[in-house]
Design a protein around this motif. Structure first.
Motif, PDB file in Angstrom:
ATOM      1  N   ASP A 161       0.830  -1.207   0.000  1.00  0.00           N
ATOM      2  CA  ASP A 161       0.000   0.000   0.000  1.00  0.00           C
ATOM      3  C   ASP A 161       0.861   1.252   0.000  1.00  0.00           C
ATOM      4  OD1 ASP A 161      -2.324  -1.416  -0.058  1.00  0.00           O
ATOM      5  OD2 ASP A 161      -2.718  -1.301   2.103  1.00  0.00           O
TER       6      ASP A 161
ATOM      7  N   HIS B  44       2.423   1.404  -3.693  1.00  0.00           N
ATOM      8  CA  HIS B  44       1.491   1.667  -4.807  1.00  0.00           C
ATOM      9  C   HIS B  44       0.438   2.700  -4.455  1.00  0.00           C
ATOM     10  CE1 HIS B  44       3.246  -1.683  -6.951  1.00  0.00           C
ATOM     11  NE2 HIS B  44       3.026  -2.484  -5.916  1.00  0.00           N
ATOM     12  N   GLY B  45       0.497   3.238  -3.256  1.00  0.00           N
ATOM     13  CA  GLY B  45      -0.456   4.279  -2.909  1.00  0.00           C
ATOM     14  C   GLY B  45      -1.832   3.770  -2.582  1.00  0.00           C
ATOM     15  N   GLY B  46      -1.970   2.637  -1.988  1.00  0.00           N
ATOM     16  CA  GLY B  46      -3.263   2.109  -1.566  1.00  0.00           C
ATOM     17  C   GLY B  46      -3.806   1.136  -2.567  1.00  0.00           C
TER      18      GLY B  46
ATOM     19  N   ASP C 287      -5.650  -0.151  -5.601  1.00  0.00           N
ATOM     20  CA  ASP C 287      -5.912   0.466  -6.907  1.00  0.00           C
ATOM     21  C   ASP C 287      -6.845  -0.418  -7.698  1.00  0.00           C
ATOM     22  OD1 ASP C 287      -5.883   1.959  -9.152  1.00  0.00           O
ATOM     23  OD2 ASP C 287      -3.814   1.464  -9.738  1.00  0.00           O
TER      24      ASP C 287
ATOM     25  N   PHE D  41     -12.493   4.667  -3.823  1.00  0.00           N
ATOM     26  CA  PHE D  41     -11.844   4.696  -2.527  1.00  0.00           C
ATOM     27  C   PHE D  41     -11.141   6.025  -2.329  1.00  0.00           C
ATOM     28  CE2 PHE D  41     -11.589  -0.030  -3.279  1.00  0.00           C
ATOM     29  CZ  PHE D  41     -12.571  -0.357  -2.352  1.00  0.00           C
ATOM     30  N   THR D  42     -11.068   6.460  -1.098  1.00  0.00           N
ATOM     31  CA  THR D  42     -10.379   7.695  -0.752  1.00  0.00           C
ATOM     32  C   THR D  42      -8.879   7.428  -0.660  1.00  0.00           C
ATOM     33  OG1 THR D  42     -12.298   8.440   0.537  1.00  0.00           O
ATOM     34  CG2 THR D  42     -10.185   9.527   0.953  1.00  0.00           C
ATOM     35  N   HIS D  43      -8.101   8.257  -1.323  1.00  0.00           N
ATOM     36  CA  HIS D  43      -6.650   8.126  -1.275  1.00  0.00           C
ATOM     37  C   HIS D  43      -6.116   9.061  -0.203  1.00  0.00           C
ATOM     38  CE1 HIS D  43      -6.251   5.594  -4.855  1.00  0.00           C
ATOM     39  NE2 HIS D  43      -7.246   6.325  -5.375  1.00  0.00           N
ATOM     40  N   LEU D  44      -5.536   8.486   0.840  1.00  0.00           N
ATOM     41  CA  LEU D  44      -5.046   9.256   1.966  1.00  0.00           C
ATOM     42  C   LEU D  44      -3.571   9.575   1.782  1.00  0.00           C
ATOM     43  CD1 LEU D  44      -6.688   7.189   4.849  1.00  0.00           C
ATOM     44  CD2 LEU D  44      -7.510   9.323   3.849  1.00  0.00           C
TER      45      LEU D  44
ATOM     46  N   VAL E 125      -1.941   7.049   5.937  1.00  0.00           N
ATOM     47  CA  VAL E 125      -1.858   5.594   5.704  1.00  0.00           C
ATOM     48  C   VAL E 125      -1.009   4.930   6.778  1.00  0.00           C
ATOM     49  CG1 VAL E 125      -1.029   3.835   4.111  1.00  0.00           C
ATOM     50  CG2 VAL E 125      -2.245   5.834   3.226  1.00  0.00           C
TER      51      VAL E 125
ATOM     52  N   ALA F  73     -11.434   4.617   2.943  1.00  0.00           N
ATOM     53  CA  ALA F  73     -10.141   4.091   2.504  1.00  0.00           C
ATOM     54  C   ALA F  73     -10.139   2.567   2.610  1.00  0.00           C
ATOM     55  CB  ALA F  73      -9.011   4.682   3.336  1.00  0.00           C
TER      56      ALA F  73
ATOM     57  N   MET G 101      -7.508  -0.810   2.669  1.00  0.00           N
ATOM     58  CA  MET G 101      -6.124  -1.197   2.887  1.00  0.00           C
ATOM     59  C   MET G 101      -6.009  -2.712   2.961  1.00  0.00           C
ATOM     60  SD  MET G 101      -4.804   1.529   5.765  1.00  0.00           S
ATOM     61  CE  MET G 101      -4.856   3.298   5.444  1.00  0.00           C
TER      62      MET G 101
END
Length: 427
Positions: free
Chosen positions: A50, A53-55, A57, A69-72, A77, A114, A116
Motif C-alpha cells: 500500500d 502503490h499508494g493504496g 488500486d 476509494f479515498t486516497h489518503l 496511511v 479508505a 487497505m
C-alpha cells in the motif's frame, strides 16, 4: 499414495515434530519473538504494497466493478496501518483489547472511505481472541465483526451486491473464528491428556510405594513373630539349662538340645521369609528349599516347644479347623505364637496356659489364657509391637483382638476372625 511413500514420510514427520517442539519451547521462553515476527510479516506482505502503490488500486477493473476509494496521504496511511498492525503485538496476552483497538481503527478507516490490505489484521485479531481469549467475550466480538463487515459491504455496494459482499466477508470471519476455536479445543485436549498421563504416573508411583510399604510391614511382622518367639524360648531354655546343670546334668543337656532345635527351626523360617525377598538370578536359586507357611497342624509342635520352656499348655480345638484357608491358618498360628511368647516373657514360673481354637459357623475364635500371676517387665499400659501385630493380622480377616487381665488372675487374649468368603486378605 503407496506404502513406500508413507514409510519415506516417517523421518520427515519426525523432523517436523521435533522442529515444532523446539519452536514451542522457544516461544515459551521468548514470547515476544513470535508476536514481533507476526507484525513484521503482516507489514511486509500487506502494508508495504500500500505504501509503494499508494493504496488499493482498482483502475484496471471493469467500470461496473470499480469502487471510489479515498486516497489518503502517506502519513494518514502509516497512522491507520500502525493502528491496525501494532496491536497484534499483545494479541495473545490481552486478545480482547487488541481486537477492540483494531476493530475501532478498521471502522474509522472505512468511515473515511479508505481500503487497505492491512485490514487482514482484524481477522487475525478475531482468530487470536477465539484461541486465547475468554469464551464469554466472543459474542460481542462477533457482533462487532458483523457490524464492521456490514459497513464494508455497504461501501462496496456500488460494485458488488451487498449480500454477495456480506457472504464473502462473513464467511472469512467465520473461518477465522472456527480455526481459532478448533486450535483451542485441540490444545485443551492435549493438555488434558498430558495432565492425565502425569496423574497416572503419580498414581503408579504411589501404588508402588504403598505396595512396598505393605510388603515391608508384612515382612517385619513375620520377622517379629519368628525372632521374638524363638528367642524367648531359647532364652527361657538357656536359663533353665544353666540352673539345672549343677543339679541335673541330663536336664541341662536336654535344654541345650532343645535350644539347638529351636535355633535351627528359627533359622529355617528366617531363610524362608528372606528368600521371598531375594530377586531371582539367572536361573533357579541354589539356596535351601522353602517350607510351607505354618498352620493349625503345626500348633501342637508350637505348644511342645513352650512346654519344654517350662510352661504347662493345654490345647484343644473345636470344629473343622483343618478345612480353614491357609491364610487364616497362618494368621491363627502367628496370633497364638505371639500370645504364648508374651506368656513366656511375662508370666511367673509355674503358670498354666489354656489354648482353645474354635470354629463356629463363619467365625474363628482363638483364646489364650494363662493362670499364673504376671511379672511386669515394662511400663504399665504400654502396648508393644506384638499386640499391634496380632490386631493387624486379625484385621486382615475383619476380626478383632482383645487382651487384658483375666477373671481370677492371669492374662487373657481373645481373637475373633471372620470366615465369610471375601473378607480375607492376602498374606
Amino acid at each position: 499414495m503407496t506404502t513406500d511413500d508413507l514409510s519415506g514420510m516417517g523421518p520427515l514427520v519426525a523432523r517436523l515434530s521435533r522442529g515444532g517442539q523446539r519452536l514451542r519451547q522457544a516461544d515459551r521462553t521468548h514470547p515476544w519473538v513470535l508476536d514481533t515476527a507476526v507484525v513484521v510479516l503482516v507489514f511486509l506482505m500487506f502494508c508495504l504494497p500500500d505504501l509503494i502503490h499508494g493504496g488499493v488500486d482498482d483502475g484496471d477493473s471493469p467500470p461496473r466493478f470499480r469502487v471510489a476509494f479515498t486516497h489518503l496521504p502517506v502519513a494518514g496511511v502509516l497512522a491507520l496501518q500502525a493502528g491496525l498492525v501494532l496491536p497484534l503485538l499483545w494479541r495473545r496476552r490481552t486478545p480482547a483489547v487488541a481486537f477492540g483497538v483494531i476493530a475501532a481503527v478498521f471502522v474509522l478507516q472505512w468511515s473515511l472511505g479508505a481500503a487497505m490490505r492491512a485490514d487482514i489484521a482484524l481477522f487475525i485479531a478475531l482468530y487470536s481472541l477465539a484461541l486465547h481469549g475468554r469464551l464469554r467475550q466472543l459474542p460481542w466480538a462477533c457482533a462487532v465483526m458483523a457490524a464492521a463487515m456490514v459497513l464494508v459491504a455497504v461501501r462496496a455496494s456500488s460494485a458488488v451486491s451487498v449480500w454477495d459482499a456480506l457472504f464473502f466477508l462473513l464467511s472469512t470471519a467465520t473461518a477465522a473464528l472456527a480455526l481459532g476455536l478448533m486450535v483451542r479445543i485441540r490444545r485443551a485436549q492435549l493438555a488434558g491428556l498430558r495432565e492425565r498421563a502425569a496423574r497416572l504416573e503419580i498414581e503408579r508411583d504411589q501404588r508402588s510405594r504403598l505396595a512396598t510399604a505393605t510388603e515391608r510391614t508384612r515382612v517385619a511382622r513375620e520377622m517379629h513373630d519368628i525372632v521374638g518367639h524363638n528367642l524367648s524360648v531359647i532364652i527361657t531354655l538357656a536359663d533353665a539349662g544353666a540352673y539345672a546343670t549343677d543339679i541335673a546334668p541330663e536336664r541341662g543337656k536336654e535344654a541345650l538340645q532343645l535350644i539347638g532345635d529351636t535355633g535351627r527351626q528359627a533359622l529355617g523360617e528366617l531363610r524362608r521369609v528372606l528368600g521371598v525377598l531375594r530377586e531371582a538370578a539367572d536361573g533357579p536359586s541354589d539356596g535351601p528349599e522353602l517350607s510351607p507357611q505354618p498352620g493349625i497342624a503345626d500348633m501342637e509342635a508350637l505348644c511342645a516347644k513352650v512346654r519344654a520352656a517350662g510352661l504347662e499348655v493345654f490345647y484343644r480345638t473345636s470344629g473343622d479347623v483343618d478345612a480353614l484357608d491357609s491364610g487364616v491358618q497362618l494368621a491363627a498360628y502367628r496370633i497364638v505364637q505371639e500370645a504364648l511368647t508374651n506368656t513366656l516373657k511375662h508370666a511367673a514360673p509355674g503358670a498354666r496356659v489354656h489354648l482353645a481354637i474354635l470354629v463356629e459357623d463363619s467365625r474363628l475364635t482363638i483364646r489364650v489364657q494363662d493362670t499364673g500371676p504376671a511379672v511386669s517387665s515394662g511400663p504399665p499400659n504400654e502396648e508393644g509391637h506384638g499386640l499391634v501385630g496380632m490386631r493387624e493380622r486379625a484385621a486382615l480377616y475383619g476380626g478383632t483382638v482383645n487382651a487384658g487381665p483375666a477373671v481370677g488372675g492371669g492374662w487373657s487374649v481373645e481373637a475373633v476372625l471372620d470366615l465369610t468368603p471375601g473378607s480375607g486378605g492376602d498374606q
